[in-house]
Design a protein around this motif. Sequence first.
Motif, mmCIF file in Angstrom:
data_model
loop_
_atom_site.group_PDB
_atom_site.id
_atom_site.type_symbol
_atom_site.label_atom_id
_atom_site.label_comp_id
_atom_site.label_asym_id
_atom_site.label_seq_id
_atom_site.Cartn_x
_atom_site.Cartn_y
_atom_site.Cartn_z
ATOM 1 N N THR A 263 0.827 -1.209 0.000
ATOM 2 C CA THR A 263 0.000 0.000 0.000
ATOM 3 C C THR A 263 0.862 1.259 0.000
ATOM 4 O O THR A 263 0.333 2.370 -0.033
ATOM 5 C CB THR A 263 -0.919 0.017 1.239
ATOM 6 O OG1 THR A 263 -0.108 -0.052 2.423
ATOM 7 C CG2 THR A 263 -1.875 -1.172 1.227
ATOM 8 N N LEU A 264 2.170 1.089 0.041
ATOM 9 C CA LEU A 264 3.087 2.231 0.072
ATOM 10 C C LEU A 264 3.304 2.792 -1.331
ATOM 11 O O LEU A 264 3.232 2.056 -2.327
ATOM 12 C CB LEU A 264 4.433 1.802 0.643
ATOM 13 C CG LEU A 264 4.480 1.396 2.118
ATOM 14 C CD1 LEU A 264 5.864 0.863 2.465
ATOM 15 C CD2 LEU A 264 4.114 2.561 3.010
ATOM 16 N N PRO A 265 3.596 4.085 -1.437
ATOM 17 C CA PRO A 265 4.010 4.641 -2.730
ATOM 18 C C PRO A 265 5.280 3.938 -3.214
ATOM 19 O O PRO A 265 6.142 3.581 -2.399
ATOM 20 C CB PRO A 265 4.280 6.115 -2.411
ATOM 21 C CG PRO A 265 3.583 6.389 -1.124
ATOM 22 C CD PRO A 265 3.568 5.103 -0.370
ATOM 23 N N ILE A 266 5.395 3.753 -4.511
ATOM 24 C CA ILE A 266 6.563 3.100 -5.101
ATOM 25 C C ILE A 266 7.324 4.141 -5.914
ATOM 26 O O ILE A 266 6.805 4.673 -6.902
ATOM 27 C CB ILE A 266 6.152 1.911 -5.983
ATOM 28 C CG1 ILE A 266 5.382 0.880 -5.151
ATOM 29 C CG2 ILE A 266 7.377 1.275 -6.634
ATOM 30 C CD1 ILE A 266 4.736 -0.220 -5.976
ATOM 31 N N CYS A 267 8.539 4.436 -5.497
ATOM 32 C CA CYS A 267 9.353 5.464 -6.141
ATOM 33 C C CYS A 267 10.508 4.813 -6.895
ATOM 34 O O CYS A 267 11.158 3.904 -6.370
ATOM 35 C CB CYS A 267 9.908 6.435 -5.106
ATOM 36 S SG CYS A 267 8.633 7.226 -4.093
ATOM 37 N N GLY A 268 10.750 5.260 -8.106
ATOM 38 C CA GLY A 268 11.842 4.712 -8.887
ATOM 39 C C GLY A 268 12.561 5.797 -9.655
ATOM 40 O O GLY A 268 11.952 6.782 -10.088
ATOM 41 N N THR A 269 13.873 5.652 -9.814
ATOM 42 C CA THR A 269 14.648 6.602 -10.606
ATOM 43 C C THR A 269 14.653 6.136 -12.058
ATOM 44 O O THR A 269 15.098 5.028 -12.364
ATOM 45 C CB THR A 269 16.089 6.721 -10.083
ATOM 46 O OG1 THR A 269 16.687 5.425 -10.003
ATOM 47 C CG2 THR A 269 16.097 7.349 -8.699
ATOM 48 N N LEU A 270 14.159 7.000 -12.951
ATOM 49 C CA LEU A 270 14.003 6.674 -14.366
ATOM 50 C C LEU A 270 14.488 7.836 -15.220
ATOM 51 O O LEU A 270 14.406 9.007 -14.813
ATOM 52 C CB LEU A 270 12.534 6.380 -14.680
ATOM 53 C CG LEU A 270 11.905 5.196 -13.926
ATOM 54 C CD1 LEU A 270 10.387 5.266 -14.002
ATOM 55 C CD2 LEU A 270 12.407 3.884 -14.502
ATOM 56 N N LEU A 271 14.980 7.535 -16.422
ATOM 57 C CA LEU A 271 15.490 8.579 -17.301
ATOM 58 C C LEU A 271 14.394 9.533 -17.752
ATOM 59 O O LEU A 271 14.670 10.686 -18.107
ATOM 60 C CB LEU A 271 16.179 7.942 -18.521
ATOM 61 C CG LEU A 271 17.481 7.184 -18.229
ATOM 62 C CD1 LEU A 271 18.006 6.539 -19.499
ATOM 63 C CD2 LEU A 271 18.526 8.117 -17.623
ATOM 64 N N ASP A 272 13.141 9.059 -17.763
ATOM 65 C CA ASP A 272 12.029 9.927 -18.145
ATOM 66 C C ASP A 272 11.249 10.407 -16.915
ATOM 67 O O ASP A 272 10.088 10.805 -17.010
ATOM 68 C CB ASP A 272 11.088 9.213 -19.122
ATOM 69 C CG ASP A 272 10.488 7.934 -18.532
ATOM 70 O OD1 ASP A 272 10.940 7.512 -17.449
ATOM 71 O OD2 ASP A 272 9.581 7.371 -19.162
ATOM 72 N N GLU B 232 6.603 7.991 3.615
ATOM 73 C CA GLU B 232 6.719 6.533 3.628
ATOM 74 C C GLU B 232 6.700 6.047 2.184
ATOM 75 O O GLU B 232 5.818 6.436 1.406
ATOM 76 C CB GLU B 232 5.575 5.904 4.414
ATOM 77 C CG GLU B 232 5.561 6.300 5.884
ATOM 78 C CD GLU B 232 4.523 5.533 6.674
ATOM 79 O OE1 GLU B 232 3.885 4.631 6.093
ATOM 80 O OE2 GLU B 232 4.356 5.826 7.861
ATOM 81 N N ALA B 233 7.672 5.198 1.836
ATOM 82 C CA ALA B 233 7.762 4.773 0.436
ATOM 83 C C ALA B 233 8.680 3.576 0.285
ATOM 84 O O ALA B 233 9.511 3.283 1.152
ATOM 85 C CB ALA B 233 8.281 5.926 -0.430
ATOM 86 N N ILE B 234 8.502 2.891 -0.838
ATOM 87 C CA ILE B 234 9.463 1.890 -1.292
ATOM 88 C C ILE B 234 10.252 2.527 -2.435
ATOM 89 O O ILE B 234 9.665 3.019 -3.404
ATOM 90 C CB ILE B 234 8.764 0.616 -1.786
ATOM 91 C CG1 ILE B 234 7.997 -0.047 -0.636
ATOM 92 C CG2 ILE B 234 9.779 -0.360 -2.370
ATOM 93 C CD1 ILE B 234 7.204 -1.269 -1.060
ATOM 94 N N ILE B 235 11.571 2.545 -2.301
ATOM 95 C CA ILE B 235 12.445 3.110 -3.329
ATOM 96 C C ILE B 235 13.020 1.960 -4.143
ATOM 97 O O ILE B 235 13.739 1.106 -3.611
ATOM 98 C CB ILE B 235 13.583 3.930 -2.699
ATOM 99 C CG1 ILE B 235 13.012 5.063 -1.838
ATOM 100 C CG2 ILE B 235 14.517 4.472 -3.768
ATOM 101 C CD1 ILE B 235 14.063 5.771 -0.992
ATOM 102 N N VAL B 236 12.701 1.919 -5.438
ATOM 103 C CA VAL B 236 13.159 0.839 -6.315
ATOM 104 C C VAL B 236 14.409 1.285 -7.055
ATOM 105 O O VAL B 236 14.429 2.361 -7.668
ATOM 106 C CB VAL B 236 12.071 0.447 -7.330
ATOM 107 C CG1 VAL B 236 12.568 -0.704 -8.209
ATOM 108 C CG2 VAL B 236 10.778 0.054 -6.631
ATOM 109 N N MET B 237 15.439 0.456 -7.011
ATOM 110 C CA MET B 237 16.665 0.701 -7.769
ATOM 111 C C MET B 237 16.874 -0.458 -8.735
ATOM 112 O O MET B 237 16.719 -1.628 -8.358
ATOM 113 C CB MET B 237 17.869 0.839 -6.832
ATOM 114 C CG MET B 237 17.728 1.920 -5.762
ATOM 115 S SD MET B 237 17.349 3.573 -6.390
ATOM 116 C CE MET B 237 18.803 3.911 -7.398
#
Length: 263
Positions: free
Chosen positions: A188-197, A209-214
């Motif tokens: 249920t947490l926000p999902i954050c990811g680093t993307l070129l766009d 509160e978040a999940i950081i995806v690498m």
Amino acid sequence: MISKNQIKFVKQLEMKKYRQREGLFVAEGPKVVGDLLAAGFNPHAIYATEEWSNKAHEAHKSNKANEANWPHEAHSPHQFTPVSLDELRKLSFLQHPQQVLAVFRLPSFFSPLTSQHSPLELALDGIQDPGNLGTIIRIADWFGIDSIVCSLDTADAWSPKVVQATMGSIARVSITYTDLKEYLNHTTLPICGTLLDGDNIYTQELPQEAIIVMGNEGNGISPDIRQLVTHRLLIPQYRPGAESLNVAIATAITCAEFRRRNT
């Protein structure tokens, strides 16, 4: 005196199939071994030089066991084997052995959804390089992130190279391997990811509160996982032509910005 069988047994633990079969992993050096012992990891065997043993015993007598990286009282003496530096070299996976090598039992961590204490969690999607993985575990520890969830194709966190690269941080971070897509589908947490766009991380609102995806070193976040990202972030490039950021460096920048905003 150590036997050829002992050397063979320790050396086999470099391979994942033997670590899984035996339920054991190897750690080396006073810092790494000491942090694991202090965190309550269960040693199967400890091989150490007289120098390390003497320092540890002196500290143990003065009731400073944790500072000196010596096992707790509960650890039985038969687990300790004195070795010479030459013998330690035969056991070691390092070019320059560091006084002590220990074989620990693999931990059984519970689901990070229920064990989470930090409002932030890292999810690793196909990280392959042991050095990168070890550094990311150190970064999580530095920023007080308790849990890392790894895709099934991420490098094994319990390999000697990764354990060494964590410099003891692996003792304080829960690491779980699972079907990452299924895991993220149920959070249920926000999902954050680093993307070129993505959008500039320095100008976007970041959830507390978040999940950081690498993502993977060469390919970034995989297409299936990318579709689940709710906050698409970009670490801006200030000089054209510079090579893309190493994933561990990108992780550090991202975690630092989340902590800066939400501390």
